[in-house]
Design an enzyme around this catalytic site. Structure first.
Site, PDB file in Angstrom:
ATOM      1  N   ASP A   1       5.939  -4.779  10.081  1.00  0.00           N
ATOM      2  CA  ASP A   1       7.120  -4.305  10.843  1.00  0.00           C
ATOM      3  C   ASP A   1       7.169  -5.021  12.096  1.00  0.00           C
ATOM      4  O   ASP A   1       8.044  -5.582  12.555  1.00  0.00           O
ATOM      5  CB  ASP A   1       6.770  -2.862  10.987  1.00  0.00           C
ATOM      6  CG  ASP A   1       7.291  -1.983   9.731  1.00  0.00           C
ATOM      7  OD1 ASP A   1       7.768  -2.529   8.963  1.00  0.00           O
ATOM      8  OD2 ASP A   1       7.175  -0.682   9.813  1.00  0.00           O
TER       9      ASP A   1
ATOM     10  N   THR B   1      -1.182   7.593  -0.546  1.00  0.00           N
ATOM     11  CA  THR B   1      -2.597   7.739  -1.154  1.00  0.00           C
ATOM     12  C   THR B   1      -3.144   6.457  -0.912  1.00  0.00           C
ATOM     13  O   THR B   1      -4.420   6.528  -1.175  1.00  0.00           O
ATOM     14  CB  THR B   1      -2.142   7.348  -2.887  1.00  0.00           C
ATOM     15  OG1 THR B   1      -1.582   6.153  -2.955  1.00  0.00           O
ATOM     16  CG2 THR B   1      -1.444   8.365  -3.570  1.00  0.00           C
TER      17      THR B   1
ATOM     18  N   ARG C   1       0.813  -1.182  -0.038  1.00  0.00           N
ATOM     19  CA  ARG C   1      -0.258   0.015   0.082  1.00  0.00           C
ATOM     20  C   ARG C   1       0.999   1.207   0.052  1.00  0.00           C
ATOM     21  O   ARG C   1       2.060   1.330   0.850  1.00  0.00           O
ATOM     22  CB  ARG C   1      -0.985   0.029   1.400  1.00  0.00           C
ATOM     23  CG  ARG C   1      -1.899   1.154   1.450  1.00  0.00           C
ATOM     24  CD  ARG C   1      -2.529   0.794   2.806  1.00  0.00           C
ATOM     25  NE  ARG C   1      -2.160   1.341   3.878  1.00  0.00           N
ATOM     26  CZ  ARG C   1      -2.679   1.848   4.952  1.00  0.00           C
ATOM     27  NH1 ARG C   1      -4.031   1.624   4.820  1.00  0.00           N
ATOM     28  NH2 ARG C   1      -2.015   2.079   6.289  1.00  0.00           N
TER      29      ARG C   1
ATOM     30  N   ASP D   1       1.951  -1.500  12.366  1.00  0.00           N
ATOM     31  CA  ASP D   1       2.204  -1.976  10.931  1.00  0.00           C
ATOM     32  C   ASP D   1       2.580  -3.453  11.122  1.00  0.00           C
ATOM     33  O   ASP D   1       3.491  -3.830  11.717  1.00  0.00           O
ATOM     34  CB  ASP D   1       3.413  -1.388  10.320  1.00  0.00           C
ATOM     35  CG  ASP D   1       3.559  -1.722   8.852  1.00  0.00           C
ATOM     36  OD1 ASP D   1       3.687  -0.838   7.939  1.00  0.00           O
ATOM     37  OD2 ASP D   1       3.696  -3.040   8.632  1.00  0.00           O
TER      38      ASP D   1
HETATM   39  C1  PRP Z   1      -0.550  -4.034   5.014  1.00  0.00           C
HETATM   40  C2  PRP Z   1      -1.620  -5.253   5.176  1.00  0.00           C
HETATM   41  C3  PRP Z   1      -2.612  -5.007   4.029  1.00  0.00           C
HETATM   42  C4  PRP Z   1      -2.505  -3.636   3.984  1.00  0.00           C
HETATM   43  C5  PRP Z   1      -3.972  -3.267   4.534  1.00  0.00           C
HETATM   44  O1  PRP Z   1       0.313  -4.312   4.175  1.00  0.00           O
HETATM   45  O2  PRP Z   1      -0.843  -6.369   5.677  1.00  0.00           O
HETATM   46  O3  PRP Z   1      -2.031  -5.841   3.040  1.00  0.00           O
HETATM   47  O4  PRP Z   1      -1.579  -2.988   4.464  1.00  0.00           O
HETATM   48  O5  PRP Z   1      -4.057  -2.053   4.196  1.00  0.00           O
HETATM   49  P1  PRP Z   1      -5.426  -1.640   3.277  1.00  0.00           P
HETATM   50  O6  PRP Z   1      -6.683  -2.308   3.789  1.00  0.00           O
HETATM   51  O7  PRP Z   1      -5.667  -0.248   3.423  1.00  0.00           O
HETATM   52  O8  PRP Z   1      -5.153  -1.746   1.853  1.00  0.00           O
HETATM   53  P2  PRP Z   1       1.350  -3.305   3.501  1.00  0.00           P
HETATM   54  O9  PRP Z   1       1.023  -2.549   2.201  1.00  0.00           O
HETATM   55  O10 PRP Z   1       1.754  -2.408   4.669  1.00  0.00           O
HETATM   56  O11 PRP Z   1       2.553  -4.114   3.204  1.00  0.00           O
HETATM   57  P3  PRP Z   1       3.691  -5.311   3.848  1.00  0.00           P
HETATM   58  O12 PRP Z   1       2.844  -6.472   3.952  1.00  0.00           O
HETATM   59  O13 PRP Z   1       4.802  -5.563   2.780  1.00  0.00           O
HETATM   60  O14 PRP Z   1       4.145  -4.816   5.250  1.00  0.00           O
HETATM   61  N1  URA Z   2      -1.670  -1.666   7.342  1.00  0.00           N
HETATM   62  C1  URA Z   2      -0.962  -2.221   8.764  1.00  0.00           C
HETATM   63  O1  URA Z   2      -0.037  -2.899   8.783  1.00  0.00           O
HETATM   64  N2  URA Z   2      -1.597  -1.809   9.774  1.00  0.00           N
HETATM   65  C2  URA Z   2      -2.745  -0.878   9.485  1.00  0.00           C
HETATM   66  O2  URA Z   2      -3.250  -0.570  10.702  1.00  0.00           O
HETATM   67  C3  URA Z   2      -3.227  -0.596   8.405  1.00  0.00           C
HETATM   68  C4  URA Z   2      -2.478  -1.006   7.334  1.00  0.00           C
END
Ligand code: PRP
Ligand code: URA
Length: 210
Positions: free
Chosen positions: A204, A107, A103, A201
């Site tokens: 993380d 945006t 994500r 996150d």
């Molecule tokens: C996080 C999470 C989802 C997304 C949720 O991933 O694991 O995939 O955000 O957000 P949304 O419902 O607003 O789309 P992230 O994009 O942080 O990637 P990552 O798994 O690599 O940390």
């Molecule tokens: N992605 C995450 O990992 N945590 C949140 O709270 C939202 C999006």
């Protein structure tokens, strides 16, 4: 869309430890695995099975086995990978495909950077794993991707969901066979698109900041 929010003291207890900012990654990873196993029990309630005949040491009887094609489990990288072990512990014969999505934190729009899935998903029961359902952008994109490949039946398992994300999935999948299984439905999103109270996150917390 069917929505199932887990209501079980053990799940709430484990989520409480997961939410705690002082919980280290090692504990976070093992708790995520345990939680997914508990949620998998609910999410697979309608997994397709077929009747088989077996012989016990005493007699012949009928039981069930998972139908072909086997279910497809799709963790959304990166954070969804932290849910895979917990799911395949209960479904060891499932096949696993991967979707990499991230994500944009300005945006809040998702983009897909990796895909390793069968080309034809006709007739497949698919289980998507992503710990966080925030705006719903990532999950909607993943579910649409699977339907475009021919899937007819998608169940998503998320540890935490926001009402905004649940509404987005519902609106985007009207008339489709979609089930959402959540460990908890939280209050809302904050101005940065993070789930409140949430757990921060998830990627993380699982793997450290990269
Ligand atoms: C996080 C999470 C989802 C997304 C949720 O991933 O694991 O995939 O955000 O957000 P949304 O419902 O607003 O789309 P992230 O994009 O942080 O990637 P990552 O798994 O690599 O940390
Ligand atoms: N992605 C995450 O990992 N945590 C949140 O709270 C939202 C999006």
């Amino acid at each position: 869309m069917r929505l199932h929010v887990a209501e079980h003291p053990l799940i709430t207890h484990k989520l409480t430890v997961l939410r705690d900012k002082n919980t280290p990654s090692s504990v976070f990873r093992s708790l995520a695995t345990e939680l997914v196993t508990l949620l998998t029990y609910e999410a697979t309630r309608d997994v397709r099975v077929e009747t088989v005949s077996i012989e016990t040491p005493v007699t012949t009887t009928e039981g069930v086995t998972l139908s072909h094609p086997k279910p497809l489990v799709v963790p959304i990288l990166r954070a969804g990978l932290g849910m895979l072990d917990g799911m395949v512990a209960l479904l060891p014969s499932a096949e696993v495909g991967f979707l990499g999505m991230v994500r944009n934190e300005e945006t809040l729009q998702p983009s897909t950077y990796a895909e390793r899935l069968p080309n034809d998903l006709t007739g497949r029961q698919c289980f998507v794993l992503d710990p966080m359902l925030a705006t719903g952008g990532s999950l909607v994109a993943a579910i649409n991707f699977l339907f475009q490949r021919g899937a007819t039946d998608v169940t998503a398992i998320c540890l935490l969901g926001a009402p905004e994300g649940v509404a987005a999935v519902e609106a985007a999948t009207e008339g489709k066979n979609v089930t959402l299984v959540l460990g908890a439905l939280d209050e809302r999103l904050n101005e940065h698109g993070y789930i409140v109270p949430g757990l921060g996150d998830a990627g993380d917390r699982l793997y450290g900041t990269v």
